[in-house]
Design a protein around this motif. Structure first.
Motif, short mmCIF file in Angstrom:
data_model
loop_
_atom_site.label_atom_id
_atom_site.label_comp_id
_atom_site.label_asym_id
_atom_site.label_seq_id
_atom_site.Cartn_x
_atom_site.Cartn_y
_atom_site.Cartn_z
N LEU A 166 0.86 -1.17 0.00
CA LEU A 166 0.00 0.00 0.00
C LEU A 166 0.91 1.23 0.00
O LEU A 166 1.31 1.72 1.04
N TYR A 167 1.28 1.66 -1.19
CA TYR A 167 2.21 2.77 -1.33
C TYR A 167 1.46 4.10 -1.32
O TYR A 167 0.45 4.25 -2.01
N VAL A 168 1.98 5.03 -0.54
CA VAL A 168 1.43 6.38 -0.50
C VAL A 168 2.59 7.36 -0.66
O VAL A 168 3.73 7.08 -0.28
N LYS A 169 2.31 8.51 -1.24
CA LYS A 169 3.31 9.54 -1.41
C LYS A 169 3.46 10.32 -0.11
O LYS A 169 2.50 10.58 0.58
N VAL A 170 4.70 10.68 0.19
CA VAL A 170 5.01 11.45 1.39
C VAL A 170 5.69 12.74 0.95
O VAL A 170 6.68 12.71 0.22
N PRO B 90 12.23 19.58 -1.58
CA PRO B 90 11.95 19.67 -3.02
C PRO B 90 11.60 18.33 -3.66
O PRO B 90 11.49 18.25 -4.87
N TYR B 91 11.45 17.27 -2.89
CA TYR B 91 11.20 15.95 -3.45
C TYR B 91 10.14 15.23 -2.65
O TYR B 91 9.84 15.57 -1.51
N PHE C 37 13.72 11.82 5.81
CA PHE C 37 13.73 13.28 5.76
C PHE C 37 14.58 13.93 6.86
O PHE C 37 14.96 15.08 6.74
N GLY C 38 14.83 13.23 7.96
CA GLY C 38 15.58 13.79 9.07
C GLY C 38 14.86 14.92 9.77
O GLY C 38 15.47 15.87 10.24
N CYS C 39 13.55 14.81 9.87
CA CYS C 39 12.75 15.92 10.40
C CYS C 39 12.40 15.77 11.87
O CYS C 39 12.27 16.76 12.57
N PHE C 40 12.24 14.56 12.36
CA PHE C 40 11.77 14.37 13.73
C PHE C 40 12.92 14.32 14.74
O PHE C 40 12.75 14.67 15.89
N SER C 41 14.10 13.89 14.33
CA SER C 41 15.22 13.81 15.26
C SER C 41 15.86 15.17 15.50
O SER C 41 16.55 15.38 16.48
#
Length: 134
Positions: free
Chosen positions: A46-50, A56-57, A80-84
């Motif tokens: 079940l692939y979803v876009k993130v 930019p990607y 993405f390195g966003c939560f750490s």
């Protein structure tokens, strides 16, 4: 000079039309061999876009490979390195929040519904700033 042996590219990442039709026919025959209709729906991915605000990607993830929100959050952090990189003392006080678009097109916060319901209704994930999510 154009080569006449080029294969039409379908989808992303690029997959040749022959390989795509072969994969679909193999998965259809596997679904017929399974005992219950419930098992047939659980076999495929079940692939979803993130998407992430400011990135930019886009990426695609398979939601069925994760057991819950914690595993999904860890995988998105690796991508993405966003939560750490959050500024607060705990990960819950971070500067980013996960939201998803459901079947009706509404934007909802991830984690508000049980995991199975989330998987069945999620069409797209979005990592947005916590100030916008409120």
């Amino acid at each position: 000079m154009i080569c006449a042996c080029r294969v039409q590219v379908v989808g992303w990442p690029p997959v040749g039309a022959y390989r795509k039709s072969t994969f679909q026919s193999a998965s259809a025959s596997a679904a017929k061999e399974s005992k219950g209709a419930g098992e047939a729906g659980q076999r495929g991915g079940l692939y979803v876009k993130v998407s992430m605000d400011g990135a930019p990607y886009l990426r695609k993830v398979d939601l069925r490979t994760y057991g819950g929100y914690g595993e999904l959050r860890a995988a998105l952090d690796a991508l993405f390195g966003c939560f750490s990189s959050c500024s607060g003392p705990s990960p819950d006080n971070g500067q980013f929040a996960m939201a998803y678009e459901d079947k009706d097109g509404d934007l909802m916060l991830a984690g508000d519904v049980p995991w199975d319901m989330f998987i069945s209704s999620c069409k797209r994930l979005r990592i947005m700033r916590s100030s916008e999510a409120r």
